[in-house]
Structure formats: C-alpha cells, structure tokens
Design an enzyme around this catalytic site. Structure first.
Site, short mmCIF file in Angstrom:
data_model
loop_
_atom_site.label_atom_id
_atom_site.label_comp_id
_atom_site.label_asym_id
_atom_site.label_seq_id
_atom_site.Cartn_x
_atom_site.Cartn_y
_atom_site.Cartn_z
N LYS A 142 -68.48 17.15 67.06
CA LYS A 142 -69.55 16.35 66.46
C LYS A 142 -69.00 15.38 65.41
CE LYS A 142 -71.78 20.09 65.11
NZ LYS A 142 -70.86 21.13 65.64
N ARG B 54 -80.02 23.26 62.22
CA ARG B 54 -79.35 24.37 62.88
C ARG B 54 -80.30 25.53 63.13
NH1 ARG B 54 -73.77 22.82 61.10
NH2 ARG B 54 -72.32 24.37 61.83
N ARG C 295 -57.79 22.90 64.12
CA ARG C 295 -58.34 21.72 63.42
C ARG C 295 -57.66 21.50 62.07
NH1 ARG C 295 -64.66 21.08 62.80
NH2 ARG C 295 -64.55 23.25 62.11
N ARG D 117 -59.46 24.00 56.92
CA ARG D 117 -60.62 24.60 56.27
C ARG D 117 -60.47 26.12 56.20
NH1 ARG D 117 -65.71 22.06 59.29
NH2 ARG D 117 -66.43 24.19 59.02
N ARG E 103 -69.48 32.37 63.51
CA ARG E 103 -70.15 31.07 63.61
C ARG E 103 -70.71 30.87 65.01
NH1 ARG E 103 -65.28 27.88 61.24
NH2 ARG E 103 -66.39 25.95 61.73
P1 ADP Z 1 -67.42 19.74 64.94
O1 ADP Z 1 -67.74 18.64 63.97
O2 ADP Z 1 -68.40 19.80 66.08
O3 ADP Z 1 -67.26 21.07 64.28
P2 ADP Z 1 -64.80 18.41 65.19
O4 ADP Z 1 -65.14 17.00 65.49
O5 ADP Z 1 -64.35 18.71 63.82
O6 ADP Z 1 -66.02 19.39 65.62
O7 ADP Z 1 -63.70 18.89 66.27
C1 ADP Z 1 -63.14 20.19 66.23
C2 ADP Z 1 -61.65 20.13 66.58
O8 ADP Z 1 -61.52 19.82 67.98
C3 ADP Z 1 -60.88 19.05 65.83
O9 ADP Z 1 -59.58 19.53 65.58
C4 ADP Z 1 -60.84 17.87 66.82
O10 ADP Z 1 -59.67 17.06 66.65
C5 ADP Z 1 -60.82 18.57 68.16
N1 ADP Z 1 -61.55 17.84 69.22
C6 ADP Z 1 -62.70 17.13 69.09
N2 ADP Z 1 -63.08 16.61 70.30
C7 ADP Z 1 -62.17 17.04 71.20
C8 ADP Z 1 -62.00 16.84 72.61
N3 ADP Z 1 -62.87 16.12 73.34
N4 ADP Z 1 -60.92 17.42 73.21
C9 ADP Z 1 -60.04 18.18 72.48
N5 ADP Z 1 -60.15 18.39 71.16
C10 ADP Z 1 -61.19 17.83 70.51
P1 ADP Z 2 -68.79 23.39 62.13
O1 ADP Z 2 -69.40 22.23 62.80
O2 ADP Z 2 -67.34 23.50 62.32
O3 ADP Z 2 -69.54 24.68 62.33
P2 ADP Z 2 -69.93 22.58 59.55
O4 ADP Z 2 -69.05 21.82 58.65
O5 ADP Z 2 -71.03 21.87 60.23
O6 ADP Z 2 -68.93 23.29 60.57
O7 ADP Z 2 -70.56 23.82 58.78
C1 ADP Z 2 -69.77 24.72 58.02
C2 ADP Z 2 -70.64 25.83 57.47
O8 ADP Z 2 -71.62 25.29 56.58
C3 ADP Z 2 -71.45 26.61 58.52
O9 ADP Z 2 -70.71 27.68 59.08
C4 ADP Z 2 -72.63 27.10 57.68
O10 ADP Z 2 -72.28 28.21 56.87
C5 ADP Z 2 -72.88 25.92 56.74
N1 ADP Z 2 -73.86 24.95 57.28
C6 ADP Z 2 -73.62 23.65 57.61
N2 ADP Z 2 -74.74 23.05 58.04
C7 ADP Z 2 -75.72 23.98 58.00
C8 ADP Z 2 -77.11 23.98 58.34
N3 ADP Z 2 -77.73 22.87 58.80
N4 ADP Z 2 -77.80 25.14 58.19
C9 ADP Z 2 -77.21 26.26 57.71
N5 ADP Z 2 -75.91 26.33 57.37
C10 ADP Z 2 -75.16 25.21 57.51
#
Ligand code: ADP
Ligand code: ADP
Length: 202
Positions: free
Chosen positions: A10, A85, A119, A147, A158
C-alpha cells in the site's frame, strides 16, 4: 483508499498515486509512528497495541482522522493508506467523507511474511525498500531502518487482526460497488500499472 493486508504494498503504491493525483496520502500507521516518536499521550496509548501487532482502538483512530481531514490540504480529496481497518472506522468515515474507490491489493499470507521481514525504510526520504525485492542503493544502506513491529512474531498477529477485523471491509465496500481488486503479486511497476488502468477505466 488503498486496502490490503500488512505488507501488501500500500505504502509503495501510494507514492506513485500521490505523484499522479497530487492528493495527500493519509497513513494512520505513519501518523501513529510519528506520535510514538514525539512521545505524545496518543503515542503512549497506541504503543503497546502496535508492538503487539494488534489494532489500535477505533476511538483513537477516528479522532486522529477527523482532525487530519480538517487540514486545508484535505479539501480536494485524499488517499487513505491503512485506514479504515474495521467496519466501525468505515462507518465513521462514511459520516464525514465520501469514498470514491477502494483499491484492494491482493497478496496471500505466504508472501506477506517475507515482504514484512525484509522491509527497510530510508528515514531521510521515507522511501520503502526491500532487501530482496527492492534493494536500496549501496550509498544509503547504512542509514536504512527496520520497523520494530516488522518481525515474524508480530506479523502473525497483524495477519490475524487483518483476517478477523479488516478483511470483512472488502465485502462491505464490494457491496457498495467501490472495490477494485488488483493482483499484488506482480512486480511493483506492474501492480501500479494495473491500479492506474483500473482507476482510469472507472
Ligand atoms: P504496506 O504499506 O501495505 O504495509 P509496503 O508498501 O510497505 O506495504 O511494502 C511491504 C514490503 O514489500 C516493502 O519492503 C516493499 O518494498 C515490498 N513490496 C511492495 N510491493 C511489492 C511487490 N509488488 N513485489 C515485491 N515486493 C514488494
Ligand atoms: P502495515 O501496513 O505494515 O500493517 P501500518 O503502518 O499501516 O502497517 O500500521 C502499523 C500498526 O499501526 C498496525 O499494526 C496497528 O497497530 C496500527 N494501525 C495503523 N492503522 C490503524 C488503523 N486504521 N486502525 C487500527 N490500528 C491501526
């Protein structure tokens, strides 16, 4: 709105959509991490949930979003990343804003763990990298950060929270005709191309 499990891509795709649309990205995860760093009351409240890989309570998130949407730059639309979420969050959002499209980046659990554990983030630019899938340039490797919640134990929680509390939202938005499904297992570029072509076809 960008929707999908943790690590689906995302944040990665948000950067491209922001460049294209000039709408600000609103990531509740980024906002919570900023509050944590500041050591604010909100950060202190959210900390234990985030470190355990559980969702932060809805009232905290809804308070955060309603404040953020009052800022001037949100007037012409925003890109949500990682919000809502829960159904309760989506219901509150529906009272204060109109949702145009929900892009669901579909990635199976098997791939998620690998994505999360590899990541890395550049704290200077906010750019997201991956040790295997998107390696950072050699010159910045030393400053990359991982992170605290990006470990195998937390990621399982998660994913559990995602399946139990967040994934029902996909059906909720599908019933409203807003859901756009995208195959998240392609290359980063191809996922982005699919998002853009499906958005422009609407
Ligand atoms: P989110 O915001 O949904 O948690 P991220 O954009 O941070 O996800 O992506 C999670 C990890 O996966 C990052 O290390 C990113 O570089 C990698 N990633 C994102 N898109 C892809 C893809 N299409 N193929 C392989 N790795 C990806
Ligand atoms: P990722 O996409 O890798 O799960 P985020 O950065 O979106 O990570 O979220 C990290 C953490 O922050 C989640 O595991 C949760 O604890 C909290 N969080 C983020 N967004 C929300 C939301 N909309 N509702 C509840 N908890 C959230």
């Amino acid at each position: 709105m960008l929707f999908g499990p943790p690590g689906a891509g995302k944040g990665t795709q948000a950067a491209r959509i922001v460049d294209l649309t000039s709408k600000p990205q609103i990531s509740t995860g980024d906002m919570l991490r900023a509050a944590l760093l500041e050591g604010s009351e909100l950060g202190k409240e959210a900390k234990s949930y985030m470190e355990a890989g559980e969702l932060v309570p809805d009232d905290i998130i809804i308070g955060l979003i309603s404040q953020r949407l009052k800022v001037d730059d949100a007037k012409n639309g925003v890109l949500f990343d990682g919000f809502p979420r829960t159904i309760a969050q989506a219901e509150e959002l529906a009272k204060i804003a109109k949702v145009d499209s929900v892009i669901s980046i579909e990635v199976p659990d098997d791939s998620i763990v690998q994505r999360i554990v590899g990541r890395r983030m550049d704290p200077e630019t906010g750019e997201i990298y991956h040790v295997d899938f998107k390696p950072a340039p050699e010159s910045i490797i030393d400053r990359l950060v991982q992170r605290k919640d990006d470990n195998e134990f937390t990621v399982r929680n998660r994913l559990k929270a995602y399946h139990e509390q967040t994934s029902p939202l996909a059906i909720w938005y599908e019933n409203q005709g807003l859901l756009i499904k995208v195959d998240g297992e392609q290359s980063i570029k191809d996922v982005g191309d699919e998002i853009i072509s499906k958005l422009s076809a609407r």
